[in-house]
Design an enzyme around this catalytic site. Structure first.
Site, PDB file in Angstrom:
ATOM      1  N   GLU A   1      41.421 -29.310 -28.393  1.00 32.02           N
ATOM      2  CA  GLU A   1      40.643 -28.908 -29.803  1.00 32.02           C
ATOM      3  C   GLU A   1      41.434 -29.736 -30.932  1.00 32.02           C
ATOM      4  OE1 GLU A   1      40.785 -24.733 -30.954  1.00 32.02           O
ATOM      5  OE2 GLU A   1      39.995 -24.134 -29.062  1.00 32.02           O
TER       6      GLU A   1
ATOM      7  N   HIS B   1      49.431 -19.844 -28.515  1.00 34.22           N
ATOM      8  CA  HIS B   1      50.160 -18.685 -28.629  1.00 34.22           C
ATOM      9  C   HIS B   1      51.635 -18.719 -28.080  1.00 34.22           C
ATOM     10  CE1 HIS B   1      47.960 -18.229 -32.322  1.00 34.22           C
ATOM     11  NE2 HIS B   1      46.938 -17.751 -31.462  1.00 34.22           N
TER      12      HIS B   1
ATOM     13  N   GLU C   1      30.207 -25.038 -28.472  1.00 34.47           N
ATOM     14  CA  GLU C   1      30.868 -23.784 -28.229  1.00 34.47           C
ATOM     15  C   GLU C   1      30.514 -22.778 -29.322  1.00 34.47           C
ATOM     16  OE1 GLU C   1      35.203 -23.861 -27.717  1.00 34.47           O
ATOM     17  OE2 GLU C   1      35.625 -21.865 -28.184  1.00 34.47           O
TER      18      GLU C   1
ATOM     19  N   HIS D   1      45.106 -26.481 -29.181  1.00 38.77           N
ATOM     20  CA  HIS D   1      44.537 -26.948 -30.350  1.00 38.77           C
ATOM     21  C   HIS D   1      45.707 -27.661 -31.097  1.00 38.77           C
ATOM     22  CE1 HIS D   1      42.512 -25.764 -34.673  1.00 38.77           C
ATOM     23  NE2 HIS D   1      42.787 -27.153 -34.485  1.00 38.77           N
TER      24      HIS D   1
ATOM     25  N   ARG E   1      51.568 -26.214 -36.221  1.00 41.04           N
ATOM     26  CA  ARG E   1      52.475 -25.101 -36.309  1.00 41.04           C
ATOM     27  C   ARG E   1      52.642 -24.766 -34.748  1.00 41.04           C
ATOM     28  NH1 ARG E   1      47.560 -21.493 -38.621  1.00 41.04           N
ATOM     29  NH2 ARG E   1      47.465 -23.136 -40.124  1.00 41.04           N
TER      30      ARG E   1
ATOM     31  N   HIS F   1      36.669 -17.060 -29.415  1.00 39.58           N
ATOM     32  CA  HIS F   1      37.199 -16.643 -30.587  1.00 39.58           C
ATOM     33  C   HIS F   1      37.127 -15.205 -30.635  1.00 39.58           C
ATOM     34  CE1 HIS F   1      39.106 -16.814 -34.337  1.00 39.58           C
ATOM     35  NE2 HIS F   1      39.531 -17.805 -34.202  1.00 39.58           N
TER      36      HIS F   1
ATOM     37  N   ASN G   1      43.271 -20.650 -23.487  1.00 45.07           N
ATOM     38  CA  ASN G   1      44.145 -21.294 -24.741  1.00 45.07           C
ATOM     39  C   ASN G   1      45.451 -20.816 -24.724  1.00 45.07           C
ATOM     40  OD1 ASN G   1      45.138 -21.753 -27.312  1.00 45.07           O
ATOM     41  ND2 ASN G   1      43.152 -22.181 -28.087  1.00 45.07           N
TER      42      ASN G   1
ATOM     43  N   THR H   1      41.370 -20.558 -36.693  1.00 42.81           N
ATOM     44  CA  THR H   1      40.072 -21.056 -36.953  1.00 42.81           C
ATOM     45  C   THR H   1      38.776 -20.002 -37.869  1.00 42.81           C
ATOM     46  OG1 THR H   1      40.405 -22.604 -35.064  1.00 42.81           O
ATOM     47  CG2 THR H   1      38.315 -22.684 -36.220  1.00 42.81           C
TER      48      THR H   1
ATOM     49  N   ARG I   1      46.979 -28.911 -34.058  1.00 45.49           N
ATOM     50  CA  ARG I   1      46.712 -28.535 -35.240  1.00 45.49           C
ATOM     51  C   ARG I   1      47.370 -29.847 -36.200  1.00 45.49           C
ATOM     52  NH1 ARG I   1      44.326 -23.432 -36.742  1.00 45.49           N
ATOM     53  NH2 ARG I   1      44.288 -23.959 -38.692  1.00 45.49           N
TER      54      ARG I   1
END
Ligand code: PXP
Length: 243
Positions: free
Chosen positions: A71, A11, A152, A44, A50, A191, A8, A102, A46
């Protein structure tokens, strides 16, 4: 089949958005992760944008050669974007604006009615759906009933647990993975996973076939470079599988 590592890259975009620059580009990161041996790329998008932006998803769709997992929240806006960009997989996640990340799995049992047409629309466009759920047999059964290809399992509680609670969370994940294995489902997990906590998870919950890892891997990249970080996680997975 080795357990797959799906990175992922949200970031990387978080860092970019912190300054409003063009760098670092999550697209560049995705390519490097693939070259280092990652099996897929996850982002993801969002609702508050962000980190990942619409442009990122579009360009990633062009360049990702492994598997692109989008996602998203189960909303009309996100469904439209998914149908336009055609990722290889859509993972439906709960989303709260004020949350840092999340915070738990999607309550598939409670939202069956609204999820059903969305999953059907994705399926009609040949986009399989993954549902991000807490390690709970009822959630898994509801995911199966809705035609999900993947569940998941949310590993956040395991990642945060200490002492006796750690064993308990590991057992919950082991039980849920075993329950899911009895269905025509791919079992994924994610996660809060790190090079330190993932081996035990793979030992205790062998049906897990895919891991989605973001924050710890991108953090490791600060010290080891992205290629080094991917390699560290691939090595940790190999260690977990060998145990
Ligand atoms: N899986 C899902 C469904 C997520 O929402 C996230 C966080 O975006 C992850 C995996 C990755 O979690 P982490 O960044 O803690 O590795």
């Amino acid at each position: 089949m080795p357990v797959e590592l799906h990175v992922n890259v949200d970031h990387v975009a978080t860092l970019r958005q912190a300054r409003g620059t063009k760098y670092p580009d999550p697209v560049h990161a995705a390519i490097q992760c693939e070259l280092a041996g990652a099996h897929g790329i996850t982002v993801h998008l969002r609702e508050d944008r962000r980190h990942i932006q619409d442009r990122d998803v579009r360009v990633l769709r062009e360049v990702v050669t492994t598997r692109l997992n989008l996602e998203m929240a189960a909303t009309e806006e996100m469904l439209r974007i998914a149908l336009e960009t055609a990722p290889d997989l859509v993972t439906l996640v709960p989303e709260k604006r004020e949350e840092q990340t999340t915070e738990g799995g999607l309550d598939v049992v409670a939202h069956q009615k609204s999820l059903k047409p969305l999953i059907a629309a994705l399926l009609e466009a040949n986009i399989p759906t993954s549902l991000f759920v807490d390690p709970d047999a009822r959630q898994i059964d509801a995911a199966v009933a809705l035609g999900a290809a993947t569940v998941e399992l949310h590993t956040g509680d395991y990642a945060n647990a200490q002492g006796g609670a750690l064993e308990k969370e590991l057992q919950r994940l082991a039980d849920a993975a075993e329950h899911a294995e009895g269905h025509p489902l791919i079992v994924a997990a994610g996660h809060g996973l790190t090079v330190r906590n993932l081996a035990d998870l793979l030992v205790e919950a062998p049906p897990i076939a895919e891991l989605n890892i973001g924050h710890a891997l991108v953090s490791d990249a600060v010290f080891y470079g992205l290629e080094g970080a991917v390699q560290r996680f691939l090595d940790a997975i190999a260690d977990g599988e060998a145990e």
